[in-house]
Motif scaffolding. Structure first.
Motif, mmCIF file in Angstrom:
data_model
loop_
_atom_site.group_PDB
_atom_site.id
_atom_site.type_symbol
_atom_site.label_atom_id
_atom_site.label_comp_id
_atom_site.label_asym_id
_atom_site.label_seq_id
_atom_site.Cartn_x
_atom_site.Cartn_y
_atom_site.Cartn_z
ATOM 1 N N ALA A 146 0.829 -1.214 0.000
ATOM 2 C CA ALA A 146 0.000 0.000 0.000
ATOM 3 C C ALA A 146 0.863 1.264 0.000
ATOM 4 C CB ALA A 146 -0.917 0.003 1.208
ATOM 5 N N ASN A 147 2.193 1.099 -0.223
ATOM 6 C CA ASN A 147 3.143 2.218 -0.312
ATOM 7 C C ASN A 147 3.210 3.042 0.979
ATOM 8 O OD1 ASN A 147 3.877 1.643 -3.008
ATOM 9 N ND2 ASN A 147 2.031 2.690 -3.746
ATOM 10 N N ILE A 148 3.312 2.348 2.111
ATOM 11 C CA ILE A 148 3.514 3.017 3.398
ATOM 12 C C ILE A 148 5.000 3.308 3.571
ATOM 13 C CG2 ILE A 148 3.488 2.596 5.892
ATOM 14 C CD1 ILE A 148 0.776 3.320 4.891
ATOM 15 N N ASN A 149 5.332 4.506 4.075
ATOM 16 C CA ASN A 149 6.742 4.886 4.241
ATOM 17 C C ASN A 149 7.434 4.097 5.351
ATOM 18 O OD1 ASN A 149 6.771 6.818 2.201
ATOM 19 N ND2 ASN A 149 5.937 8.391 3.544
ATOM 20 N N GLY A 150 6.683 3.726 6.387
ATOM 21 C CA GLY A 150 7.283 2.973 7.485
ATOM 22 C C GLY A 150 6.212 2.368 8.365
ATOM 23 N N ILE A 151 6.546 1.271 9.022
ATOM 24 C CA ILE A 151 5.587 0.590 9.904
ATOM 25 C C ILE A 151 6.330 -0.028 11.073
ATOM 26 C CG2 ILE A 151 5.711 -1.487 8.449
ATOM 27 C CD1 ILE A 151 2.853 -2.148 9.379
ATOM 28 N N LYS A 152 5.712 0.044 12.249
ATOM 29 C CA LYS A 152 6.247 -0.611 13.440
ATOM 30 C C LYS A 152 5.106 -1.397 14.084
ATOM 31 C CE LYS A 152 8.252 0.297 18.003
ATOM 32 N NZ LYS A 152 8.657 1.340 18.966
ATOM 33 N N ILE A 153 5.355 -2.669 14.384
ATOM 34 C CA ILE A 153 4.350 -3.535 15.001
ATOM 35 C C ILE A 153 4.932 -4.117 16.285
ATOM 36 C CG2 ILE A 153 2.919 -5.601 14.747
ATOM 37 C CD1 ILE A 153 3.005 -5.207 11.736
ATOM 38 N N GLN A 154 4.143 -4.029 17.358
ATOM 39 C CA GLN A 154 4.576 -4.592 18.642
ATOM 40 C C GLN A 154 3.488 -5.514 19.178
ATOM 41 O OE1 GLN A 154 6.377 -2.007 21.809
ATOM 42 N NE2 GLN A 154 4.567 -2.639 22.951
ATOM 43 N N ILE A 155 3.903 -6.704 19.613
ATOM 44 C CA ILE A 155 2.972 -7.670 20.215
ATOM 45 C C ILE A 155 3.529 -8.081 21.574
ATOM 46 C CG2 ILE A 155 1.845 -9.917 19.978
ATOM 47 C CD1 ILE A 155 2.002 -9.672 17.002
ATOM 48 N N ALA A 156 2.656 -8.068 22.595
ATOM 49 C CA ALA A 156 3.087 -8.413 23.947
ATOM 50 C C ALA A 156 2.127 -9.429 24.551
ATOM 51 C CB ALA A 156 3.136 -7.159 24.810
ATOM 52 N N GLY A 157 2.678 -10.349 25.352
ATOM 53 C CA GLY A 157 1.862 -11.363 26.006
ATOM 54 C C GLY A 157 2.542 -12.727 25.947
ATOM 55 N N ARG A 158 1.772 -13.774 26.142
ATOM 56 C CA ARG A 158 2.310 -15.147 26.086
ATOM 57 C C ARG A 158 2.406 -15.583 24.631
ATOM 58 N NH1 ARG A 158 -0.610 -19.258 29.951
ATOM 59 N NH2 ARG A 158 1.070 -20.517 29.086
ATOM 60 N N LEU A 159 3.451 -15.133 23.975
ATOM 61 C CA LEU A 159 3.613 -15.394 22.544
ATOM 62 C C LEU A 159 3.864 -16.875 22.294
ATOM 63 C CD1 LEU A 159 5.853 -12.309 21.714
ATOM 64 C CD2 LEU A 159 3.382 -12.521 21.470
ATOM 65 N N ASN A 160 3.090 -17.441 21.356
ATOM 66 C CA ASN A 160 3.162 -18.867 21.008
ATOM 67 C C ASN A 160 2.962 -19.774 22.231
ATOM 68 O OD1 ASN A 160 3.546 -18.292 18.331
ATOM 69 N ND2 ASN A 160 5.762 -18.534 18.383
ATOM 70 N N GLY A 161 2.235 -19.265 23.236
ATOM 71 C CA GLY A 161 1.914 -20.076 24.405
ATOM 72 C C GLY A 161 3.050 -20.216 25.401
ATOM 73 N N ALA A 162 4.061 -19.345 25.324
ATOM 74 C CA ALA A 162 5.191 -19.422 26.255
ATOM 75 C C ALA A 162 4.722 -19.159 27.684
ATOM 76 C CB ALA A 162 6.255 -18.402 25.863
ATOM 77 N N GLU A 163 5.427 -19.748 28.653
ATOM 78 C CA GLU A 163 5.052 -19.589 30.067
ATOM 79 C C GLU A 163 5.215 -18.144 30.524
ATOM 80 O OE1 GLU A 163 3.824 -21.638 32.452
ATOM 81 O OE2 GLU A 163 3.483 -23.150 30.902
ATOM 82 N N ILE A 164 6.317 -17.527 30.090
ATOM 83 C CA ILE A 164 6.616 -16.150 30.516
ATOM 84 C C ILE A 164 6.219 -15.185 29.395
ATOM 85 C CG2 ILE A 164 8.451 -14.554 31.208
ATOM 86 C CD1 ILE A 164 9.956 -17.005 32.302
ATOM 87 N N ALA A 165 5.434 -14.185 29.760
ATOM 88 C CA ALA A 165 5.016 -13.185 28.775
ATOM 89 C C ALA A 165 6.212 -12.325 28.373
ATOM 90 C CB ALA A 165 3.916 -12.302 29.353
ATOM 91 N N ARG A 166 6.239 -11.935 27.121
ATOM 92 C CA ARG A 166 7.322 -11.079 26.643
ATOM 93 C C ARG A 166 6.780 -10.127 25.585
ATOM 94 N NH1 ARG A 166 8.053 -15.845 23.624
ATOM 95 N NH2 ARG A 166 8.683 -15.526 21.447
ATOM 96 N N LYS A 167 7.654 -9.238 25.142
ATOM 97 C CA LYS A 167 7.260 -8.225 24.172
ATOM 98 C C LYS A 167 8.218 -8.297 22.979
ATOM 99 C CE LYS A 167 6.473 -4.233 25.971
ATOM 100 N NZ LYS A 167 6.792 -2.938 26.629
ATOM 101 N N GLU A 168 7.654 -8.306 21.774
ATOM 102 C CA GLU A 168 8.496 -8.307 20.570
ATOM 103 C C GLU A 168 7.970 -7.273 19.594
ATOM 104 O OE1 GLU A 168 10.055 -11.585 18.720
ATOM 105 O OE2 GLU A 168 10.468 -12.722 20.545
#
Length: 212
Positions: A146-168
């Protein structure tokens, strides 16, 4: 200040405008704010499948004008436009108001340029148990097409069902959060997975305005 200020609130009056446009006396002010909240909450809950990008509210004397920006206007309009009449009646019943309510449906032609729609798409993918890294990669590709100049995505929580929540987080292109003339579209959403809630934040850098 740094990262702790809302990107949209930071730019109101420069690249962003208010989502509600009206003026009132102080004694009526909280009532109108509550009405605006009820209208938005109702529309976003009732029309979840319509891909609502934003809802703008204008008040003129005895009239409330609601502008609904959506990627799927057909879902809102229904057969022969009867959907709008149904929504109008339900809003009047909720607000118990005598004001005339006018609803305008505006089609979003490029949904991949809207941060909230990308966040909703990521939410759907994560709730279907798609791997979060694959989902982020696909979301970035959609934005780049869509011709966006820049994008940042952040996801936080029990990623992929991991025991300890983290942020990526992942960033592609430029996302100048401290540049006031940069038009940054920001959105956040929650994905309710079997492991818990995942928080999603998206920043889209659309363009840079040379004149303030």
């Amino acid at each position: 200040m740094g990262q702790k200020i809302h990107p949209s609130g930071f730019r109101i009056g420069i690249t962003e405008s208010h989502k509600s446009s009206w003026f009132s006396e102080m004694k009526v002010y909280p009532i109108l704010i509550e009405e605006d909240y009820k209208i938005r909450n109702f529309i976003e809950t009732k029309l979840q499948k319509a891909c609502i990008a934003k809802v703008k509210i204008d008040r003129k004397l005895d009239q409330i004008e609601i502008h609904i920006y959506t990627a799927r206007p057909g879902i809102i309009l229904g057969k022969s436009g009867s959907g709008i009449d149904t929504i109008r009646k339900e809003i009047v019943n909720q607000l118990q108001t005598l004001n005339k309510i006018r609803i305008n449906v505006i089609e979003v032609t490029e949904p991949d340029k809207e941060a909230i729609l990308l966040a909703q798409w990521i939410t759907q993918q994560l709730e279907k148990r798609v791997a979060f890294r694959r989902t982020i990669r696909q979301a970035i590709q959609k934005a780049q097409k869509a011709n966006i100049n820049g994008i940042k995505i952040q996801i936080a929580g029990r990623l992929n069902g991991a025991e300890i929540a983290r942020k990526e987080w992942v960033r592609e292109g430029r996302v100048p959060l401290q540049t006031l003339r940069a038009n940054i579209d920001y959105a956040q959403a929650q994905a309710h997975t079997i492991y818990g809630i995942l928080g999603i934040k998206i920043w889209l850098f659309k363009e840079e305005k040379t004149t303030l």
